[in-house]
Design a protein around this motif. Structure first.
Motif, PDB file in Angstrom:
ATOM      1  N   LEU A 175      -3.643   6.718   2.815  1.00  0.00           N
ATOM      2  CA  LEU A 175      -4.747   6.328   1.934  1.00  0.00           C
ATOM      3  C   LEU A 175      -5.988   7.182   2.183  1.00  0.00           C
ATOM      4  O   LEU A 175      -6.699   7.548   1.237  1.00  0.00           O
ATOM      5  CB  LEU A 175      -5.079   4.848   2.147  1.00  0.00           C
TER       6      LEU A 175
ATOM      7  N   TRP B 221      -6.917  -3.910  -0.955  1.00  0.00           N
ATOM      8  CA  TRP B 221      -7.381  -3.373   0.324  1.00  0.00           C
ATOM      9  C   TRP B 221      -8.810  -2.890   0.127  1.00  0.00           C
ATOM     10  O   TRP B 221      -9.097  -2.183  -0.833  1.00  0.00           O
ATOM     11  CB  TRP B 221      -6.489  -2.224   0.797  1.00  0.00           C
TER      12      TRP B 221
ATOM     13  N   ILE C 199      -7.236   3.341  -6.916  1.00  0.00           N
ATOM     14  CA  ILE C 199      -7.155   3.767  -5.521  1.00  0.00           C
ATOM     15  C   ILE C 199      -8.504   4.300  -5.058  1.00  0.00           C
ATOM     16  O   ILE C 199      -9.053   5.225  -5.648  1.00  0.00           O
ATOM     17  CB  ILE C 199      -6.068   4.845  -5.336  1.00  0.00           C
ATOM     18  N   ARG C 200      -9.044   3.672  -4.037  1.00  0.00           N
ATOM     19  CA  ARG C 200     -10.338   4.047  -3.438  1.00  0.00           C
ATOM     20  C   ARG C 200     -11.427   4.115  -4.512  1.00  0.00           C
ATOM     21  O   ARG C 200     -12.143   5.103  -4.672  1.00  0.00           O
ATOM     22  CB  ARG C 200     -10.228   5.351  -2.661  1.00  0.00           C
TER      23      ARG C 200
ATOM     24  N   TRP D 299      -2.049   3.541   5.771  1.00  0.00           N
ATOM     25  CA  TRP D 299      -3.504   3.612   5.852  1.00  0.00           C
ATOM     26  C   TRP D 299      -3.970   5.040   6.131  1.00  0.00           C
ATOM     27  O   TRP D 299      -5.000   5.467   5.634  1.00  0.00           O
ATOM     28  CB  TRP D 299      -4.009   2.644   6.929  1.00  0.00           C
TER      29      TRP D 299
ATOM     30  N   LEU E 296       0.834  -1.194   0.000  1.00  0.00           N
ATOM     31  CA  LEU E 296       0.000   0.000   0.000  1.00  0.00           C
ATOM     32  C   LEU E 296       0.872   1.248   0.000  1.00  0.00           C
ATOM     33  O   LEU E 296       0.626   2.199  -0.760  1.00  0.00           O
ATOM     34  CB  LEU E 296      -0.928  -0.011   1.218  1.00  0.00           C
TER      35      LEU E 296
ATOM     36  N   LEU F   8       0.791   3.963  -3.148  1.00  0.00           N
ATOM     37  CA  LEU F   8       0.358   5.345  -2.952  1.00  0.00           C
ATOM     38  C   LEU F   8       1.466   6.329  -3.312  1.00  0.00           C
ATOM     39  O   LEU F   8       1.215   7.359  -3.952  1.00  0.00           O
ATOM     40  CB  LEU F   8      -0.086   5.548  -1.510  1.00  0.00           C
TER      41      LEU F   8
ATOM     42  N   THR G 178      -8.911  -0.676  -3.289  1.00  0.00           N
ATOM     43  CA  THR G 178      -7.591  -0.167  -3.663  1.00  0.00           C
ATOM     44  C   THR G 178      -6.738  -1.353  -4.100  1.00  0.00           C
ATOM     45  O   THR G 178      -6.583  -2.322  -3.347  1.00  0.00           O
ATOM     46  CB  THR G 178      -6.914   0.553  -2.483  1.00  0.00           C
TER      47      THR G 178
END
Length: 475
Positions: free
Chosen positions: A87, A308, A340-341, A84, A56, A60, A330
Motif C-alpha cells: 500500500l 483502512w 486507494i489512499r 501494508w 487489502l 491492491l 483506502t
C-alpha cells in the motif's frame, strides 16, 4: 415492499427512490449473509486484522491488474506478501485527480449492472462522481446492521430524517438495506415564516399558511413516533426549533444520530439537552460510505472491516498514532472504482490505545471535518450554502468556490471544464439570483486553480465568508 410517497413528490424523485429501494431489496439476502459473518468475526480476537490483510492484498492486486491509472504507474505486487508495505508504494490521490481521471480509476471490465453511480455533495468544491460496486454496498449495510444490533436497535425501527434543505414535502419508505427500517423524510425548503409566539396572527396570509404547514409537519413527526432521529447537525437544530415552537420535544425517540457535518461541542450540547439523549455522531462520505461511528464511550470507531485509514502530514508522509494530519482512506471492498489512499481533506489522528468499550475497531479523533456553513442575507435570514453549491454542480466545472463578501454579495469562483461556455456562466448567474433573492448581488468569475481561497490547512473548500463574526474566512 411498502412505500408511501407524498403526492407532492416529483416523478423523477419517485423513480429514483423506487429504483434504489428495489436495488436494496435484491441485495438484502447477501447483506444478511454478511451480517451473520460479521457478527461471528466480532467474537474472535485477531479475526478483524486477518480480514483487513486479506482484503487489502486482494484490492491492491486487483487495482494493479485491472485499473489503468495504477497499471500505468508501474506498481508491482510485493512477493513478500505484506499488503501494508505494498500500500505504501501507491500514490496519494486527491478528489480533483479522481474527478478528472474517473475513467482511468475504474476497473477495465466494469459491469454497469452491478454498480451504482453516486455524486458527492461537493463540500470540498470539487464535484465527483463515484462508482461503487454492489459488493461495497453489501458490506457497508451489513456492518451497519451489526452496529445497530450492538446499540439495541431493531431491524424494523422507525427512523425520522427531518428538515432536509432540498425538500418541501414529506415521504416515507421501507429501506431493505437498513434492515427493512421504516424511514420518513421531510423538509421545510422555502418555509421561512417566523415561529415566534403570536406571529401567525400578525402575519399575512402567506405567512399564516407557512406557519400552519410547519405546525402540521411537527404534528406528523410526533404521530410517527420515531425510534431514531438522524440528520446533519444543522438539520437537527432546525427540527429542534420547529418542535420547540410547536409543542416541545419528541418523547418516544431512543437515539439521535448526527452525520454529514462536523458536530461542534455547542451544537452537541444543545441537541443533547433538548432531546435528553447523548448524540451518536457518524463520520461518513459518499465516496466510501460510513467511515467511523461513536460508541457509548464517545470514541469514533473505524469501520475496519471495509476500510483502512492513514493520517499524513502536509507533504503526504504518514504520521504515527497520536499525531494530527489529513485523513487518507483506502476502501477494501470497492472493485469497480478502487479508492486507494484517497485524501479526504479532513483532519484527525489515530489513537494509540484501544477504547475502553471493548470494541476491536481502531479509534480515530476527528479534529476538523466538513462544515458547509450558510449564506446570510442583509435582512438577517440565512440559507444553506449547499443550495448554491448544487446550482454550481449543474455546470461543467472542474472546481468551484462560493465566496460571500463583507457587503453580503456572493461570488462563485469556477475553474471551468473545457465545455464551460459564456452561456453556462449566464445561466449559473440567473440560478444564483433565483436562489439568493433580489437583495443579494451575485456574480460568476472564472479563475485558475491557484486563485481559490484556502482555509487553514484545508486547501479545497467550497465556501468562504468575509462577513464579520464568521468562522469560514480564509486563514
Amino acid at each position: 415492499m411498502r412505500q408511501r410517497f407524498d403526492p407532492l413528490v416529483e416523478p423523477e424523485d419517485e423513480r429514483h427512490w423506487r429504483s434504489q429501494l428495489i436495488h436494496e431489496g435484491l441485495l438484502f439476502p447477501r447483506v444478511y449473509e454478511e451480517y451473520e459473518r460479521y457478527s461471528e468475526i466480532a467474537r474472535r480476537p485477531g479475526a478483524l486484522r486477518d480480514l483487513q490483510g486479506e482484503r487489502l492484498s486482494a484490492s491492491l492486486r486487483h487495482a494493479i491488474e485491472a485499473v489503468p491509472a495504477y497499471r500505468r504507474a508501474g506498481i508491482t505486487a510485493d512477493d513478500r506478501g505484506d499488503p501494508w508495505r505494498l500500500l505504501s508504494t501507491f500514490p496519494l490521490v486527491s478528489k480533483l485527480e479522481l474527478a478528472e481521471g474517473m475513467v482511468d480509476h475504474c476497473d477495465d471490465d466494469i459491469d454497469p449492472t452491478t454498480c451504482r453511480v453516486l455524486e458527492t455533495s461537493g463540500t470540498s468544491g470539487v464535484p465527483l462522481r463515484m462508482v461503487r460496486h454492489d459488493d461495497a454496498l453489501v458490506h457497508e449495510w451489513a456492518t451497519a446492521l451489526v452496529r445497530n444490533q450492538r446499540q439495541g436497535k431493531a431491524f424494523d425501527r422507525t427512523v425520522l430524517m427531518p428538515c432536509l434543505a432540498r425538500m418541501d414535502r414529506w415521504f416515507e419508505y421501507t429501506s431493505p438495506g437498513a434492515g427493512f427500517a421504516r424511514v420518513a423524510q421531510f423538509g421545510l425548503a422555502g418555509r421561512e415564516a417566523s415561529d415566534r409566539a403570536g406571529s401567525a396572527e400578525r402575519a399575512g396570509s402567506a405567512e399564516r399558511a407557512a406557519f400552519a404547514e410547519r405546525a402540521a409537519f411537527a404534528e406528523r413527526a410526533r404521530s410517527l413516533r420515531p425510534d431514531v432521529l438522524a440528520g446533519t447537525p444543522r438539520n437537527l437544530l432546525d427540527f429542534m426549533e420547529l418542535l420547540r415552537s410547536h409543542g416541545g420535544p419528541l418523547l418516544s425517540v431512543r437515539s439521535v444520530v448526527t452525520c454529514g457535518e462536523l458536530l461542534v461541542p455547542a451544537v452537541r450540547e444543545a441537541l443533547t439537552e433538548f432531546f435528553g439523549l447523548p448524540m451518536i455522531d457518524m463520520y461518513a462520505m459518499k465516496e466510501a460510505g460510513t467511515i467511523a461511528v461513536q460508541c457509548e464511550a464517545g470514541s469514533y470507531h473505524i469501520e475496519s472491516e471495509r476500510l483502512w485509514l492513514e493520517v499524513v502530514d502536509d507533504d503526504g508522509v504518514p504520521l504515527s498514532e497520536g499525531h494530527t494530519g489529513e485523513i487518507v482512506i483506502t476502501d477494501l471492498t470497492n472493485r469497480a472504482m478502487p479508492l486507494i489512499r484517497y485524501r479526504t481533506g479532513d483532519f484527525g489522528s489515530l489513537a494509540s490505545a484501544a477504547c475502553g468499550c471493548g470494541l476491536p475497531h481502531k479509534v480515530m479523533d476527528l479534529v476538523e471535518g466538513r462544515n458547509p456553513g450558510e449564506l446570510r442575507r442583509p435582512d438577517g435570514t440565512v440559507l444553506p450554502v449547499l443550495w448554491v453549491a448544487r446550482a454550481a454542480r449543474r455546470h461543467p466545472v472542474r472546481r468551484y468556490q462560493i465566496v460571500q463578501e463583507a457587503d453580503f454579495s456572493v461570488a462563485v469562483l469556477v475553474a471551468p471544464a473545457p465545455s464551460f461556455t459564456a452561456a453556462d456562466a449566464a445561466e449559473l448567474t440567473r440560478n444564483l439570483e433565483d436562489v439568493l433573492g433580489a437583495g443579494v448581488r451575485c456574480r460568476v468569475r472564472t479563475v485558475a486553480d491557484g486563485d481559490f481561497h484556502s482555509a487553514g490547512r484545508r486547501k479545497d473548500v467550497d465556501f468562504v465568508s468575509f462577513l464579520p463574526g464568521t468562522s469560514t474566512a480564509p486563514g
